[in-house]
Design a protein around this motif. Structure first.
Motif, PDB file in Angstrom:
ATOM      1  N   SER A   1      -7.698  -7.431  -7.615  1.00  0.00           N
ATOM      2  CA  SER A   1      -8.932  -6.733  -7.254  1.00  0.00           C
ATOM      3  C   SER A   1      -9.039  -5.394  -7.972  1.00  0.00           C
ATOM      4  O   SER A   1     -10.088  -5.040  -8.520  1.00  0.00           O
ATOM      5  CB  SER A   1      -8.979  -6.521  -5.737  1.00  0.00           C
ATOM      6  N   ASN A   2      -7.941  -4.643  -7.994  1.00  0.00           N
ATOM      7  CA  ASN A   2      -7.960  -3.324  -8.623  1.00  0.00           C
ATOM      8  C   ASN A   2      -8.100  -3.423 -10.138  1.00  0.00           C
ATOM      9  O   ASN A   2      -8.793  -2.621 -10.768  1.00  0.00           O
ATOM     10  CB  ASN A   2      -6.680  -2.559  -8.269  1.00  0.00           C
TER      11      ASN A   2
ATOM     12  N   VAL B   1       1.354  -1.658  -5.285  1.00  0.00           N
ATOM     13  CA  VAL B   1       1.102  -3.096  -5.353  1.00  0.00           C
ATOM     14  C   VAL B   1       1.865  -3.746  -6.505  1.00  0.00           C
ATOM     15  O   VAL B   1       2.348  -4.882  -6.388  1.00  0.00           O
ATOM     16  CB  VAL B   1      -0.411  -3.387  -5.463  1.00  0.00           C
TER      17      VAL B   1
ATOM     18  N   LEU C   1     -11.840  -7.362  -0.060  1.00  0.00           N
ATOM     19  CA  LEU C   1     -11.120  -6.222  -0.624  1.00  0.00           C
ATOM     20  C   LEU C   1     -12.076  -5.172  -1.179  1.00  0.00           C
ATOM     21  O   LEU C   1     -11.770  -3.975  -1.169  1.00  0.00           O
ATOM     22  CB  LEU C   1     -10.152  -6.692  -1.711  1.00  0.00           C
TER      23      LEU C   1
ATOM     24  N   SER D   1      -6.004  -1.755  -0.007  1.00  0.00           N
ATOM     25  CA  SER D   1      -6.398  -3.101  -0.429  1.00  0.00           C
ATOM     26  C   SER D   1      -5.311  -4.132  -0.147  1.00  0.00           C
ATOM     27  O   SER D   1      -5.604  -5.278   0.208  1.00  0.00           O
ATOM     28  CB  SER D   1      -6.757  -3.104  -1.916  1.00  0.00           C
ATOM     29  N   ALA D   2      -4.036  -3.754  -0.301  1.00  0.00           N
ATOM     30  CA  ALA D   2      -2.965  -4.712  -0.030  1.00  0.00           C
ATOM     31  C   ALA D   2      -2.870  -5.019   1.463  1.00  0.00           C
ATOM     32  O   ALA D   2      -2.629  -6.165   1.858  1.00  0.00           O
ATOM     33  CB  ALA D   2      -1.631  -4.176  -0.546  1.00  0.00           C
TER      34      ALA D   2
ATOM     35  N   GLU E   1      -9.691   1.282  -1.843  1.00  0.00           N
ATOM     36  CA  GLU E   1      -8.651   0.692  -2.689  1.00  0.00           C
ATOM     37  C   GLU E   1      -7.253   1.028  -2.192  1.00  0.00           C
ATOM     38  O   GLU E   1      -6.324   0.239  -2.364  1.00  0.00           O
ATOM     39  CB  GLU E   1      -8.824   1.187  -4.128  1.00  0.00           C
TER      40      GLU E   1
ATOM     41  N   ALA F   1      -4.270  -7.659  -4.217  1.00  0.00           N
ATOM     42  CA  ALA F   1      -4.729  -6.284  -4.408  1.00  0.00           C
ATOM     43  C   ALA F   1      -4.696  -5.901  -5.884  1.00  0.00           C
ATOM     44  O   ALA F   1      -5.604  -5.222  -6.389  1.00  0.00           O
ATOM     45  CB  ALA F   1      -3.859  -5.332  -3.594  1.00  0.00           C
TER      46      ALA F   1
ATOM     47  N   ASP G   1       0.821  -1.210   0.000  1.00  0.00           N
ATOM     48  CA  ASP G   1       0.000   0.000   0.000  1.00  0.00           C
ATOM     49  C   ASP G   1       0.856   1.262   0.000  1.00  0.00           C
ATOM     50  O   ASP G   1       0.450   2.302  -0.525  1.00  0.00           O
ATOM     51  CB  ASP G   1      -0.925   0.003   1.224  1.00  0.00           C
TER      52      ASP G   1
END
Length: 439
Positions: free
Chosen positions: A112-113, A62, A366, A374-375, A371, A109, A58
């Motif tokens: 997800s992103n 990421v 997540l 997220s990590a 965001e 992460a 983060d």
């Protein structure tokens, strides 16, 4: 996404695979006390560095942390394939675990992103399928690799796959800039990492040494002291060890609780079921193991579709309830020496509970937090999984291996206790889901 999905297969294989190489390593190296650590060093480092890896991802980005983690893992796996001493193998396995932790938090992460809200469910359904396949079939695949390439092949194949993942990542485009976040509480995170390492070592040594052994007592006492020091330092830091956004999300906390509990009730069965059924014959043990593990491969995509119709939190509740029922009936079947059909049906329910939520809980957790953290969320989620799994394995191992009865009879009360744990987690998830406050 292709790079992340590739590494999501490598890391579970690296957890289960080297056990297949231990007989060959024993024949080649005369260092019996060190050989189990070739397996344990990776698992301990992987679990301990997840939270720190999430904080760094983060803070630094990421993409960057994911790439560094895969590079570290690939280099360590290459060193393992060329290793000439047990000491080198243990050190390289620990380094590979650190790399896997960084790549797992950064990669989760990143997935997800990159997927976004529209494709997140499908992406994490694929992630769950691949991870389930790695855990379920890792020992079989590793045995085949050892049979054809020798023990070095168990480490060479992941090194090659990691190199392929790096090529796929490079082809995907340039790295994104890291967001401007405050520097995380690195001192507190390092102390927590040390505490988790000490806890993993202490708990892992309980079955062979006993709770009163000096090494076990020192490791567990050190873990407690380091944990207290981490919490004290974290309170004084400008940024907390766990971002406040994670603690304020009831849905995130509920999903973390469910994910940790499901791994805690599933992994001890995967590890000890073949031993427990060994006296009933290889065929019965194989059928029961397949009933437990196959759903973790075929059901994640079903769970991803189901999560689009109902809340992921309530899907987690359904899974925990299904696991509790399956474990309870497994305990009765083992205790009463029930027939194979009844046992396989019970184990199928436990496997289905894990399969329906594999990957789904990651994506939903997540999605429940900003965001920018997220990590860190991925680090907390996976740390909860590994911590629960480690403690459950140690307790189950101590009860089963130290019992004066046959392993199948000893596994029955363990399965009953795991059913109780699933019900306790279900209660916690329901309370979090219904509690007032920020969601």
């Amino acid at each position: 996404m292709a790079a992340v999905l590739t590494t999501s297969l490598i890391f579970p294989l690296s957890i289960t695979g080297p056990a297949a190489a231990l007989p060959h390593l024993t024949a080649e190296f005369d260092a019996a006390p060190l050989l189990p650590w070739i397996v344990t060093a990776y698992n301990a480092a992987f679990a301990a560095f997840l939270l720190l890896g999430g904080l760094l991802a983060d803070w630094l980005g990421v993409h960057r942390i994911y790439a560094i983690g895969v590079c570290l893992f690939a280099a360590a796996a290459g060193a393992l394939a060329l290793g000439s001493t047990p000491e080198l193998l243990v050190v390289a396995r620990a380094i590979a675990g650190v790399g896997a932790a960084a790549a797992t938090t950064g990669g989760t992460a990143l997935l997800s992103n990159a997927a976004g809200p529209e494709r997140r469910g499908r992406a994490f359904g694929a992630l769950g399928t691949i991870m389930g396949a790695g855990l379920a079939f890792g020992p079989l695949l590793s045995s085949l690799v050892v049979g054809h390439l020798g023990w070095r092949g168990v480490f060479a194949v992941p090194a090659v796959l990691a190199a392929i993942a790096l090529i796929l990542l490079a082809c995907a485009g340039s790295f994104q800039r890291a967001p401007r976040l405050p520097r995380p509480a690195l001192g507190s995170a390092l102390l927590f990492t040390g505490a988790f390492l000490a806890l993993t070592v202490g708990v892992g040594e309980i079955p062979p040494r006993g709770l009163g052994d000096p090494l076990v007592a020192t490791a567990l006492g050190g873990a407690l002291l380091l944990c207290v020091a981490s919490a004290t330092l974290g309170r004084a830091a400008a940024s907390p060890l766990v971002p406040a956004a994670l603690l304020h999300s009831r849905q995130f906390l509920a999903l973390v609780t469910a994910a940790g509990a499901l791994m805690a009730v599933f992994v001890p069965l995967v590890v000890f079921l073949p031993l427990a059924l060994s006296e009933r014959g290889a065929g019965e043990a194989a059928v029961a193991t397949l009933a437990l593990t196959v759903p973790t491969v075929v059901l994640p995509s079903v769970g991803a579709r189901l999560a689009r119709r109902i809340s992921p939190t309530w899907l987690a509740c359904l899974a925990l309830g299904l696991a509790a029922v399956g474990l309870g009936t497994t305990a009765m079947s083992l205790g009463l020496h029930g027939n194979l059909t009844a046992l396989a049906t019970s184990l199928l329910a436990v496997g289905a509970a894990v399969g329906l939520t594999s990957g789904v809980l990651d994506g939903a957790a997540l999605a429940a937090v900003p965001e920018r953290v997220s990590a860190s969320a991925a680090g907390v989620l996976n740390t909860a999984r590994l911590a629960s799994e480690t403690i459950a394995l140690a307790v189950a191992g101590a009860l089963i291996l130290g019992a004066s009865v046959s392993p199948d009879v000893a596994l029955a009360p363990v399965a009953g206790g795991l059913a109780g744990l699933a019900l306790l987690a279900l209660t916690g998830v329901v309370v979090l889901a219904r509690a007032p406050g920020r969601g």
